[in-house]
Design a protein around this motif. Structure first.
Motif, mmCIF file in Angstrom:
data_model
loop_
_atom_site.group_PDB
_atom_site.id
_atom_site.type_symbol
_atom_site.label_atom_id
_atom_site.label_comp_id
_atom_site.label_asym_id
_atom_site.label_seq_id
_atom_site.Cartn_x
_atom_site.Cartn_y
_atom_site.Cartn_z
ATOM 1 N N LEU A 1 0.837 -1.212 0.000
ATOM 2 C CA LEU A 1 0.000 0.000 0.000
ATOM 3 C C LEU A 1 0.866 1.255 0.000
ATOM 4 C CD1 LEU A 1 -2.853 -0.480 2.626
ATOM 5 C CD2 LEU A 1 -3.093 -0.051 0.187
ATOM 6 N N ILE A 2 1.877 1.248 0.873
ATOM 7 C CA ILE A 2 2.769 2.416 0.979
ATOM 8 C C ILE A 2 3.569 2.581 -0.313
ATOM 9 C CG2 ILE A 2 4.754 3.373 2.214
ATOM 10 C CD1 ILE A 2 2.377 3.443 3.995
ATOM 11 N N GLN A 3 4.057 1.452 -0.856
ATOM 12 C CA GLN A 3 4.849 1.541 -2.094
ATOM 13 C C GLN A 3 4.008 2.081 -3.251
ATOM 14 O OE1 GLN A 3 6.328 -2.478 -2.299
ATOM 15 N NE2 GLN A 3 7.450 -2.192 -0.392
ATOM 16 N N GLN A 4 2.763 1.605 -3.337
ATOM 17 C CA GLN A 4 1.896 2.113 -4.409
ATOM 18 C C GLN A 4 1.604 3.600 -4.197
ATOM 19 O OE1 GLN A 4 -1.537 -0.431 -4.276
ATOM 20 N NE2 GLN A 4 -0.625 -1.969 -5.594
ATOM 21 N N PHE A 5 1.386 3.983 -2.948
ATOM 22 C CA PHE A 5 1.084 5.382 -2.618
ATOM 23 C C PHE A 5 2.246 6.293 -3.012
ATOM 24 C CE2 PHE A 5 0.657 8.476 1.178
ATOM 25 C CZ PHE A 5 -0.166 9.334 0.467
ATOM 26 N N LYS A 6 3.471 5.900 -2.620
ATOM 27 C CA LYS A 6 4.605 6.793 -2.806
ATOM 28 C C LYS A 6 5.292 6.645 -4.151
ATOM 29 C CE LYS A 6 7.274 7.582 0.759
ATOM 30 N NZ LYS A 6 8.088 7.460 1.992
ATOM 31 N N GLN A 7 5.435 5.389 -4.608
ATOM 32 C CA GLN A 7 6.240 5.185 -5.810
ATOM 33 C C GLN A 7 5.399 5.072 -7.077
ATOM 34 O OE1 GLN A 7 8.549 1.864 -4.343
ATOM 35 N NE2 GLN A 7 9.138 3.188 -2.663
ATOM 36 N N HIS B 1 2.502 6.525 -7.328
ATOM 37 C CA HIS B 1 1.661 7.729 -7.349
ATOM 38 C C HIS B 1 0.180 7.404 -7.221
ATOM 39 C CE1 HIS B 1 5.161 9.455 -9.960
ATOM 40 N NE2 HIS B 1 5.513 9.157 -8.734
ATOM 41 N N ARG B 2 -0.153 6.393 -6.401
ATOM 42 C CA ARG B 2 -1.567 6.078 -6.163
ATOM 43 C C ARG B 2 -2.063 7.014 -5.062
ATOM 44 N NH1 ARG B 2 -2.165 0.699 -8.177
ATOM 45 N NH2 ARG B 2 -4.237 0.543 -7.270
ATOM 46 N N PHE B 3 -2.251 8.236 -5.518
ATOM 47 C CA PHE B 3 -2.649 9.360 -4.704
ATOM 48 C C PHE B 3 -3.848 9.043 -3.804
ATOM 49 C CE2 PHE B 3 -4.500 13.681 -4.703
ATOM 50 C CZ PHE B 3 -3.367 14.398 -4.410
ATOM 51 N N SER B 4 -4.800 8.248 -4.352
ATOM 52 C CA SER B 4 -6.051 8.000 -3.627
ATOM 53 C C SER B 4 -5.835 7.080 -2.418
ATOM 54 C CB SER B 4 -7.087 7.378 -4.561
ATOM 55 O OG SER B 4 -6.590 6.158 -5.069
ATOM 56 N N HIS B 5 -4.660 6.436 -2.318
ATOM 57 C CA HIS B 5 -4.402 5.593 -1.148
ATOM 58 C C HIS B 5 -4.359 6.420 0.149
ATOM 59 C CE1 HIS B 5 -4.004 2.251 -3.658
ATOM 60 N NE2 HIS B 5 -2.877 1.712 -3.219
ATOM 61 N N ALA B 6 -4.200 7.730 0.020
ATOM 62 C CA ALA B 6 -4.163 8.584 1.221
ATOM 63 C C ALA B 6 -5.413 8.367 2.064
ATOM 64 C CB ALA B 6 -4.042 10.057 0.828
ATOM 65 N N ARG B 7 -6.549 8.144 1.397
ATOM 66 C CA ARG B 7 -7.806 8.017 2.155
ATOM 67 C C ARG B 7 -7.832 6.761 3.008
ATOM 68 N NH1 ARG B 7 -10.167 9.794 -2.704
ATOM 69 N NH2 ARG B 7 -10.835 7.678 -3.161
ATOM 70 N N ARG C 1 7.770 13.042 -7.315
ATOM 71 C CA ARG C 1 6.448 12.422 -7.104
ATOM 72 C C ARG C 1 5.288 13.305 -7.546
ATOM 73 N NH1 ARG C 1 8.366 11.019 -1.619
ATOM 74 N NH2 ARG C 1 9.170 8.905 -1.754
ATOM 75 N N GLY C 2 5.508 14.593 -7.502
ATOM 76 C CA GLY C 2 4.421 15.518 -7.830
ATOM 77 C C GLY C 2 3.510 15.793 -6.646
ATOM 78 N N PHE C 3 3.737 15.161 -5.515
ATOM 79 C CA PHE C 3 2.954 15.442 -4.312
ATOM 80 C C PHE C 3 3.750 15.021 -3.086
ATOM 81 C CE2 PHE C 3 1.291 11.293 -2.749
ATOM 82 C CZ PHE C 3 1.772 10.468 -3.754
ATOM 83 N N ASN C 4 3.311 15.513 -1.943
ATOM 84 C CA ASN C 4 3.945 15.148 -0.674
ATOM 85 C C ASN C 4 3.052 14.117 0.033
ATOM 86 O OD1 ASN C 4 4.989 14.896 1.865
ATOM 87 N ND2 ASN C 4 4.785 17.067 2.419
ATOM 88 N N PRO C 5 3.474 12.852 0.122
ATOM 89 C CA PRO C 5 2.617 11.828 0.737
ATOM 90 C C PRO C 5 2.186 12.191 2.160
ATOM 91 C CG PRO C 5 4.502 10.803 -0.353
ATOM 92 C CD PRO C 5 4.742 12.278 -0.374
#
Ligand SMILES: [Zn+2]
Ligand SMILES: [Zn+2]
Length: 270
Positions: free
Chosen positions: A120-126, A128-134, A170-174
């Protein structure tokens, strides 16, 4: 009250802008943007999707119920944990807290950074699965609300600022995205401006635990006094605690009375 198309009951609020919100006291201020985000989250919760870990049926979030339970079970297991940094201990003394007395008071983590949750963390950060933040915020909020004693009522949440190099990559800050989602789920204010990154520093990936502890010293700065404040630093992963230690030292020097870390994942000692 209104009934949404997916059967959820929502409170009907009068429409008002942020500027026209009545003064109900700091703890009761209702923010029109927050209400909109809550409505959006309720609608998203009805959308069928594939679970990112097992491919099974999930609703509105990347995890099915079974995988979500599996992920959070890592933190609820029988392991004895350090009462300060939440590290699962194989020996009586915590290796991270023994290396230096932590400036922070406590860490709350939703799960261990181990299979299957590490994906989950790898997809979120690497990836760019932005929606994992939720979903990460959902699990972290659940962990925070289950704490006894609870966080002080007027706690202020502050995300760890990303380096410019990481933002470009990344284009965003996790951490900022996680904190933004967390602010919809917890009754604490979000104040990203209370912490600044002074310089980029060296990336910590691939560094040893000892190198990490040195590399983050003096990277962060709190630009104003925060007398007796309770500060919750939000980050996606806590590895050695060196970043949190460095930030907590800044906040304590600026007058904070209590500093804790809220992290989605805690890396086990290897
Ligand atoms: Zn699943
Ligand atoms: Zn510890």
């Amino acid at each position: 009250m209104q009934l949404t198309s997916c059967g959820h009951t929502i409170m009907a609020y009068p429409s008002f802008s942020r500027e026209s919100v009545p003064n109900w006291g700091a703890a009761r201020v209702v923010d029109a943007g927050r209400l909109a985000r809550l409505g959006q989250a309720r609608m998203l919760a009805c959308v069928p999707v594939d679970c990112t870990l097992c491919g099974g049926a999930a609703r509105g979030q990347p995890l099915c119920d079974a995988c979500r339970i599996d992920v959070m079970r890592t933190m609820a297991g029988p392991a004895i944990r350090c009462s300060v940094c939440a590290l699962a201990l194989a020996q009586p003394a915590c290796p991270d807290c023994s290396a230096r007395a932590p400036a922070f008071d406590r860490v709350i983590a939703a799960f261990d950074y181990a299979s299957p949750a590490d994906l989950l963390i790898q997809q979120f950060k690497q990836a760019h699965r932005f929606s994992h933040a939720r979903v990460l915020a959902d699990m972290l909020a659940q962990a925070v609300l289950a704490q006894n004693p609870a966080l002080p009522r007027h706690t202020i949440m502050v995300p760890v600022p990303a380096s410019r190099a990481a933002l470009r990559r990344r284009g965003f800050n996790p951490a900022a995205e996680l904190a933004r989602s967390l602010a919809c789920r917890l009754p604490y204010a979000l104040r990203p401006g209370l912490l600044q990154r002074v310089r980029d520093g060296v990336g910590q990936t691939g560094q040893s635990r000892a190198e990490r502890m040195c590399s983050v010293a003096h990277l962060y700065h709190c630009p104003k006094r925060v007398e007796n404040a309770s500060i919750a630093i939000v980050d996606d992963v806590l590895t050695t605690g060196s970043t949190l230690h460095s930030i907590a030292r800044e906040f304590k020097a600026a007058g904070a009375g209590y500093v804790c870390g809220l992290v989605a994942a805690r890396t086990p000692y290897r």
